[in-house]
Write a protein that holds these residues in place. Structure first.
Motif, PDB file in Angstrom:
ATOM      1  N   LEU A  26       0.866  -1.171   0.000  1.00 57.26           N
ATOM      2  CA  LEU A  26       0.000   0.000   0.000  1.00 57.26           C
ATOM      3  C   LEU A  26       0.907   1.226   0.000  1.00 57.26           C
ATOM      4  CD1 LEU A  26      -2.686  -1.073   2.635  1.00 57.26           C
ATOM      5  CD2 LEU A  26      -2.961  -0.939   0.150  1.00 57.26           C
ATOM      6  N   TYR A  27       0.984   1.884  -1.129  1.00 54.49           N
ATOM      7  CA  TYR A  27       1.845   3.051  -1.257  1.00 54.49           C
ATOM      8  C   TYR A  27       1.082   4.313  -0.885  1.00 54.49           C
ATOM      9  CZ  TYR A  27       4.888  -0.059  -3.869  1.00 54.49           C
ATOM     10  OH  TYR A  27       5.699  -1.095  -4.243  1.00 54.49           O
ATOM     11  N   GLY A  28       1.727   5.152  -0.108  1.00 54.21           N
ATOM     12  CA  GLY A  28       1.166   6.456   0.196  1.00 54.21           C
ATOM     13  C   GLY A  28      -0.126   6.401   0.979  1.00 54.21           C
ATOM     14  N   TYR A  29      -1.153   6.934   0.387  1.00 54.75           N
ATOM     15  CA  TYR A  29      -2.448   7.068   1.058  1.00 54.75           C
ATOM     16  C   TYR A  29      -3.559   6.778   0.054  1.00 54.75           C
ATOM     17  CZ  TYR A  29      -1.747  11.609  -1.163  1.00 54.75           C
ATOM     18  OH  TYR A  29      -1.479  12.600  -2.072  1.00 54.75           O
ATOM     19  N   PRO A  30      -4.753   6.527   0.542  1.00 58.44           N
ATOM     20  CA  PRO A  30      -5.846   6.257  -0.383  1.00 58.44           C
ATOM     21  C   PRO A  30      -6.294   7.532  -1.091  1.00 58.44           C
ATOM     22  CG  PRO A  30      -6.663   6.290   1.866  1.00 58.44           C
ATOM     23  CD  PRO A  30      -5.167   6.437   1.937  1.00 58.44           C
ATOM     24  N   SER A  31      -6.619   7.393  -2.333  1.00 60.08           N
ATOM     25  CA  SER A  31      -7.222   8.485  -3.094  1.00 60.08           C
ATOM     26  C   SER A  31      -8.727   8.257  -3.015  1.00 60.08           C
ATOM     27  CB  SER A  31      -6.734   8.436  -4.542  1.00 60.08           C
ATOM     28  OG  SER A  31      -7.434   9.373  -5.333  1.00 60.08           O
ATOM     29  N   VAL A  32      -9.410   9.063  -2.217  1.00 62.65           N
ATOM     30  CA  VAL A  32     -10.840   8.848  -2.001  1.00 62.65           C
ATOM     31  C   VAL A  32     -11.656   9.886  -2.748  1.00 62.65           C
ATOM     32  CG1 VAL A  32     -10.489   7.744   0.238  1.00 62.65           C
ATOM     33  CG2 VAL A  32     -10.934  10.171   0.149  1.00 62.65           C
ATOM     34  N   GLN A  33     -12.781   9.441  -3.272  1.00 63.94           N
ATOM     35  CA  GLN A  33     -13.697  10.353  -3.943  1.00 63.94           C
ATOM     36  C   GLN A  33     -15.114  10.045  -3.483  1.00 63.94           C
ATOM     37  OE1 GLN A  33     -13.637  10.330  -8.217  1.00 63.94           O
ATOM     38  NE2 GLN A  33     -14.906  12.138  -8.322  1.00 63.94           N
ATOM     39  N   PHE A  34     -15.687  10.995  -2.781  1.00 61.01           N
ATOM     40  CA  PHE A  34     -17.081  10.880  -2.373  1.00 61.01           C
ATOM     41  C   PHE A  34     -17.967  11.410  -3.487  1.00 61.01           C
ATOM     42  CE2 PHE A  34     -14.943  10.648   1.687  1.00 61.01           C
ATOM     43  CZ  PHE A  34     -15.710   9.735   2.386  1.00 61.01           C
ATOM     44  N   THR A  35     -19.246  11.106  -3.413  1.00 61.10           N
ATOM     45  CA  THR A  35     -20.226  11.542  -4.397  1.00 61.10           C
ATOM     46  C   THR A  35     -19.958  12.963  -4.875  1.00 61.10           C
ATOM     47  OG1 THR A  35     -21.836  10.275  -3.128  1.00 61.10           O
ATOM     48  CG2 THR A  35     -22.718  11.723  -4.814  1.00 61.10           C
ATOM     49  N   ASP A  36     -19.840  13.131  -6.173  1.00 57.12           N
ATOM     50  CA  ASP A  36     -19.726  14.452  -6.803  1.00 57.12           C
ATOM     51  C   ASP A  36     -18.568  15.309  -6.298  1.00 57.12           C
ATOM     52  OD1 ASP A  36     -22.046  13.810  -8.239  1.00 57.12           O
ATOM     53  OD2 ASP A  36     -23.312  14.607  -6.643  1.00 57.12           O
ATOM     54  N   ALA A  37     -17.562  14.715  -5.688  1.00 62.45           N
ATOM     55  CA  ALA A  37     -16.421  15.495  -5.201  1.00 62.45           C
ATOM     56  C   ALA A  37     -15.645  16.066  -6.377  1.00 62.45           C
ATOM     57  CB  ALA A  37     -15.514  14.634  -4.343  1.00 62.45           C
ATOM     58  N   GLN A  38     -15.163  17.274  -6.201  1.00 66.63           N
ATOM     59  CA  GLN A  38     -14.407  17.948  -7.253  1.00 66.63           C
ATOM     60  C   GLN A  38     -12.909  17.670  -7.169  1.00 66.63           C
ATOM     61  OE1 GLN A  38     -15.997  19.641  -9.731  1.00 66.63           O
ATOM     62  NE2 GLN A  38     -17.806  18.797  -8.735  1.00 66.63           N
ATOM     63  N   SER A  39     -12.446  17.260  -5.998  1.00 64.88           N
ATOM     64  CA  SER A  39     -11.011  17.040  -5.834  1.00 64.88           C
ATOM     65  C   SER A  39     -10.757  15.962  -4.786  1.00 64.88           C
ATOM     66  CB  SER A  39     -10.316  18.341  -5.430  1.00 64.88           C
ATOM     67  OG  SER A  39     -10.798  18.773  -4.181  1.00 64.88           O
ATOM     68  N   GLU A  40      -9.527  15.507  -4.767  1.00 65.77           N
ATOM     69  CA  GLU A  40      -9.096  14.508  -3.782  1.00 65.77           C
ATOM     70  C   GLU A  40      -8.769  15.219  -2.473  1.00 65.77           C
ATOM     71  OE1 GLU A  40      -4.852  12.654  -3.531  1.00 65.77           O
ATOM     72  OE2 GLU A  40      -6.058  11.470  -4.915  1.00 65.77           O
ATOM     73  N   PRO A  41      -9.236  14.681  -1.338  1.00 68.35           N
ATOM     74  CA  PRO A  41      -8.896  15.321  -0.065  1.00 68.35           C
ATOM     75  C   PRO A  41      -7.402  15.228   0.210  1.00 68.35           C
ATOM     76  CG  PRO A  41     -10.441  13.497   0.269  1.00 68.35           C
ATOM     77  CD  PRO A  41     -10.095  13.533  -1.173  1.00 68.35           C
ATOM     78  N   PRO A  42      -6.861  16.206   0.920  1.00 69.93           N
ATOM     79  CA  PRO A  42      -5.437  16.166   1.247  1.00 69.93           C
ATOM     80  C   PRO A  42      -5.134  15.104   2.295  1.00 69.93           C
ATOM     81  CG  PRO A  42      -6.481  18.042   2.306  1.00 69.93           C
ATOM     82  CD  PRO A  42      -7.526  17.403   1.425  1.00 69.93           C
ATOM     83  N   VAL A  43      -3.844  14.732   2.332  1.00 72.88           N
ATOM     84  CA  VAL A  43      -3.384  13.752   3.305  1.00 72.88           C
ATOM     85  C   VAL A  43      -2.889  14.481   4.554  1.00 72.88           C
ATOM     86  CG1 VAL A  43      -1.001  13.656   2.428  1.00 72.88           C
ATOM     87  CG2 VAL A  43      -1.979  11.669   3.602  1.00 72.88           C
ATOM     88  N   ILE A  44      -3.019  13.839   5.695  1.00 72.51           N
ATOM     89  CA  ILE A  44      -2.468  14.349   6.949  1.00 72.51           C
ATOM     90  C   ILE A  44      -0.988  13.958   6.960  1.00 72.51           C
ATOM     91  CG2 ILE A  44      -2.572  14.205   9.468  1.00 72.51           C
ATOM     92  CD1 ILE A  44      -5.591  13.384   9.071  1.00 72.51           C
ATOM     93  N   GLU A  45      -0.123  14.905   6.664  1.00 72.43           N
ATOM     94  CA  GLU A  45       1.307  14.621   6.483  1.00 72.43           C
ATOM     95  C   GLU A  45       1.933  13.947   7.695  1.00 72.43           C
ATOM     96  OE1 GLU A  45       3.115  14.623   3.815  1.00 72.43           O
ATOM     97  OE2 GLU A  45       1.663  15.594   2.512  1.00 72.43           O
ATOM     98  N   ASP A  46       1.522  14.344   8.898  1.00 67.93           N
ATOM     99  CA  ASP A  46       2.113  13.775  10.113  1.00 67.93           C
ATOM    100  C   ASP A  46       1.805  12.291  10.283  1.00 67.93           C
ATOM    101  OD1 ASP A  46       3.233  16.193  10.752  1.00 67.93           O
ATOM    102  OD2 ASP A  46       1.719  16.725  12.248  1.00 67.93           O
ATOM    103  N   SER A  47       0.884  11.756   9.498  1.00 68.45           N
ATOM    104  CA  SER A  47       0.516  10.342   9.630  1.00 68.45           C
ATOM    105  C   SER A  47       1.396   9.410   8.791  1.00 68.45           C
ATOM    106  CB  SER A  47      -0.959  10.132   9.242  1.00 68.45           C
ATOM    107  OG  SER A  47      -1.158  10.308   7.843  1.00 68.45           O
ATOM    108  N   GLN A  48       2.401   9.963   8.101  1.00 69.47           N
ATOM    109  CA  GLN A  48       3.240   9.128   7.231  1.00 69.47           C
ATOM    110  C   GLN A  48       4.014   8.104   8.044  1.00 69.47           C
ATOM    111  OE1 GLN A  48       5.789  11.252   4.562  1.00 69.47           O
ATOM    112  NE2 GLN A  48       6.348   9.412   3.455  1.00 69.47           N
ATOM    113  N   PRO A  49       3.867   6.797   7.701  1.00 67.39           N
ATOM    114  CA  PRO A  49       4.599   5.762   8.440  1.00 67.39           C
ATOM    115  C   PRO A  49       6.066   5.727   8.034  1.00 67.39           C
ATOM    116  CG  PRO A  49       3.342   4.754   6.672  1.00 67.39           C
ATOM    117  CD  PRO A  49       3.007   6.232   6.661  1.00 67.39           C
ATOM    118  N   GLN A  50       6.854   4.972   8.795  1.00 67.04           N
ATOM    119  CA  GLN A  50       8.290   4.852   8.532  1.00 67.04           C
ATOM    120  C   GLN A  50       8.588   4.077   7.254  1.00 67.04           C
ATOM    121  OE1 GLN A  50      10.899   6.148  10.401  1.00 67.04           O
ATOM    122  NE2 GLN A  50       9.281   7.286  11.416  1.00 67.04           N
ATOM    123  N   ALA A  51       7.683   3.177   6.873  1.00 65.96           N
ATOM    124  CA  ALA A  51       7.933   2.318   5.711  1.00 65.96           C
ATOM    125  C   ALA A  51       6.628   2.084   4.955  1.00 65.96           C
ATOM    126  CB  ALA A  51       8.507   0.980   6.179  1.00 65.96           C
TER     127      ALA A  51
END
Length: 130
Positions: A26-51
């Protein structure tokens, strides 16, 4: 699978399970799209794991979605009835494969413009810390 969480409030847990016969990543973070969303939500940078999260057959990985501001400060609030989750490849420059379509609760999921996601995590507890 997408499931609402009681704690933290206004969060949803995404769970993916390796149903194959070989390890997957699982690379990075999920790209999520809710109904009719115009853009991908940003990632919480502090949540990045070590590997990079590695899933052996039968193992699961997790990410949390912060759906809306707990203090009501979010704007453009609405109820989403559908969700598509896409996965990044190693280069993080585009989605790979088809998107997954986990079910949302029957009433939908309330989201606003404070929507954010965590990086993929190896454990559920790490995902829900954000």
């Amino acid at each position: 699978m997408a499931a609402p969480l009681n704690r933290p409030v206004n969060h949803m847990l995404l769970t993916v399970t390796n149903t194959g016969s070989r390890a997957c990543f699982l690379y990075g973070y999920p790209s999520v799209q809710f109904t009719d969303a115009q853009s991908e939500p940003p990632v919480i940078e502090d949540s990045q794991p070590q590997a990079v999260v590695t899933l052996e057959p039968g193992q699961s990985g997790y990410a949390a979605v912060s759906l809306s501001a707990t203090d009501g400060s979010g704007k453009d609030g609405r109820t989403a009835k559908s969700l598509t989750v896409y996965f990044y490849g190693r280069s993080m420059s585009g989605n790979v494969g088809k998107g997954a379509h986990p079910s949302l609760p029957a009433k939908g999921a309330y989201i606003d413009d404070s929507l954010k996601v965590t990086y993929w995590q190896q454990s559920m507890s790490d995902a829900t810390n954000w």
